[in-house]
Scaffold this motif. Structure first.
Motif, short mmCIF file in Angstrom:
data_model
loop_
_atom_site.label_atom_id
_atom_site.label_comp_id
_atom_site.label_asym_id
_atom_site.label_seq_id
_atom_site.Cartn_x
_atom_site.Cartn_y
_atom_site.Cartn_z
N ALA A 35 0.84 -1.20 0.00
CA ALA A 35 0.00 0.00 0.00
C ALA A 35 0.87 1.24 0.00
O ALA A 35 2.08 1.18 0.27
N ARG A 36 0.26 2.38 -0.33
CA ARG A 36 0.91 3.67 -0.14
C ARG A 36 0.65 4.11 1.29
O ARG A 36 -0.47 3.95 1.79
N GLY A 49 1.34 14.95 10.52
CA GLY A 49 2.00 13.75 11.01
C GLY A 49 1.12 12.52 10.97
O GLY A 49 1.59 11.40 11.21
N LYS A 50 -0.15 12.70 10.62
CA LYS A 50 -1.06 11.56 10.51
C LYS A 50 -0.69 10.72 9.29
O LYS A 50 -0.35 11.23 8.23
N LYS A 51 -0.77 9.39 9.45
CA LYS A 51 -0.45 8.48 8.37
C LYS A 51 -1.68 7.68 7.96
O LYS A 51 -2.43 7.20 8.82
N SER A 52 -1.89 7.56 6.64
CA SER A 52 -3.05 6.84 6.11
C SER A 52 -2.60 5.88 5.02
O SER A 52 -1.88 6.28 4.09
N ALA A 53 -3.01 4.63 5.13
CA ALA A 53 -2.63 3.62 4.15
C ALA A 53 -3.67 3.51 3.03
O ALA A 53 -4.88 3.50 3.30
N ILE A 54 -3.18 3.46 1.79
CA ILE A 54 -4.06 3.28 0.64
C ILE A 54 -3.58 2.05 -0.12
O ILE A 54 -2.55 2.10 -0.82
N PRO A 55 -4.25 0.90 0.01
CA PRO A 55 -3.80 -0.34 -0.62
C PRO A 55 -3.75 -0.23 -2.14
O PRO A 55 -4.52 0.52 -2.75
N TYR A 56 -2.86 -1.01 -2.75
CA TYR A 56 -2.78 -1.06 -4.21
C TYR A 56 -3.90 -1.90 -4.80
O TYR A 56 -4.24 -1.78 -5.97
N TYR A 95 5.43 -0.61 2.84
CA TYR A 95 4.66 0.48 2.24
C TYR A 95 5.59 1.35 1.39
O TYR A 95 6.80 1.43 1.63
N LEU A 96 5.00 2.01 0.41
CA LEU A 96 5.68 3.08 -0.30
C LEU A 96 5.23 4.37 0.38
O LEU A 96 4.09 4.78 0.25
#
Length: 375
Positions: free
Chosen positions: A82-83, A90-97, A210-211
């Motif tokens: 995921a990205r 500073g919040k991080k959010s994952a976006i799957p491929y 992750y990327l």
């Protein structure tokens, strides 16, 4: 080499010899490190060149699979499922491929080049010449002029010239003199600079699969994981912004404003040192048509269709070129002179052409927030 690997090599070598039935002597101009005088990266102590990590996708893996190298290359790749988007707060959010089973691989450019060189040297009918520079190309005559370590020009005749010599291709330069050969190039206003995040307490300083992307309007930073637990970071930004950062304080203030969470990861001293180590590098996109000159010469990879690294498709497109060309040679019984194959050659990396038409040559107005979604 075990018995199974040896059997596979003999099969591939036999297939390659069949491909050469119509071409007794094929000369391939290669550019593996963005230099015109390629050295053996396996023994070179200091190899400077573009070192942006490579993102290997399904399209690239299919080509490696066809030559029996997929498992070897994938073994040292790091899955990125995921990205990971880093917001200014500073919040991080994952976006799957895609699904859980879908991912791209972060692989080392250096290790990939070494594996490819070692693999090609196993073929008895292939000879690799290092330390040679291609200076002239005469496609209609089947002649190339190379400059070796003795600095004496030497003419070499061949049946087929394959230009795989990068975005600034010498082979393509000579094809551009031919009637009805179309060519265009565009430098985008952005440059890139490489930074690094070292391991923390012997482990990755961030989530490894992750990327990581820090999108910031007209610029962004990305980070890809390495097998030594570090991350290779690349800052993409307009040159005019790079030119404003003249001192150590300028750099630290800039990162504190736009990438505050990256400073403790990189380290202040390392950040300043790496930032001023080399100037920001330019990025170019190339389009041309056609990819060949009769049955004498063929362009592949960046020489035919260089694309900016934002889309992570340069290597994958080049590998796919090899796969498509191999399929065409099978379809036309290894006869490059067959009527109709010339038009089919233009299908090499049709994906890249579609991407370029859709905006692969990035206009200045496009924001990095939009580009980051392409990774």
């Amino acid at each position: 080499m075990n018995a199974e690997e040896e059997k596979g090599l003999k099969t591939e070598e036999g297939n390659f010899k069949k491909k050469k039935k119509m071409f007794k002597d094929i000369r391939i101009a290669c550019n593996m490190r963005s230099t015109s005088n390629v050295l053996d990266i396996r023994v070179t102590k200091f190899a400077r060149g573009r070192s942006i990590n490579l993102a290997l996708s399904y399209r690239g893996r299919q080509a490696l699979k066809a030559v029996g190298l997929e498992d070897q290359v994938v073994a040292y790749g790091i899955p990125m499922r995921a990205r990971m988007i880093h917001s200014l707060s500073g919040k991080k959010s994952a976006i799957p491929y895609g699904t859980k089973s879908q991912y791209i691989l972060s692989i080392s450019r250096e290790n990939l080049n070494k594996d490819l060189l070692t693999a090609v040297e196993k073929y008895s009918n292939v000879k690799v010449h290092f330390g040679h520079k291609l200076v002239k190309c005469y496609p209609e005559k089947g002649v190339i002029t190379v400059l070796g370590q003795d600095k004496v020009p030497k003419d070499v005749t061949c049946d087929l010239i394959v230009g795989c010599d990068g975005a600034f291709s010498t082979v393509r330069t000579h094809l551009m003199k031919k009637p009805r050969f179309d060519y265009s190039q565009q430098y985008i206003p952005h440059g890139y600079m490489e930074l690094s995040i070292p391991p923390k307490n012997g482990d990755y300083a961030m989530e490894p699969n992750y990327l990581h992307i820090w999108p910031r309007d007209t610029f962004m930073m990305i980070a890809l994981p390495n097998t030594n637990k570090s991350f290779t970071c690349t800052l993409f930004m307009p040159f005019e912004e790079f030119e404003k950062l003249l001192t150590s304080r300028d750099v630290l203030d800039f990162f504190q404003k736009y990438f505050p969470d990256s400073i403790p990861l990189i380290g202040k001293q390392a950040l300043v040192q790496d930032f001023f180590l080399l100037p920001a590098q330019s990025m170019i996109s190339v389009k041309c048509s056609s990819f060949h000159f009769k049955s004498h010469c063929l362009l592949m990879g960046d020489a035919a269709h260089a694309i900016v690294p934002f889309f992570g498709q340069g290597m994958n497109a080049g590998f796919e070129d090899c796969l498509v060309f191999d399929e065409l040679m099978d379809k036309f019984n290894n006869d490059f002179t067959t009527e109709g194959i010339a038009n089919k050659v233009e299908s090499l990396s049709i994906f890249v052409h579609a991407l370029q038409k859709a905006g692969g040559i990035v206009p200045p107005a496009v924001e990095m927030n939009d580009i980051s979604s392409q990774f």
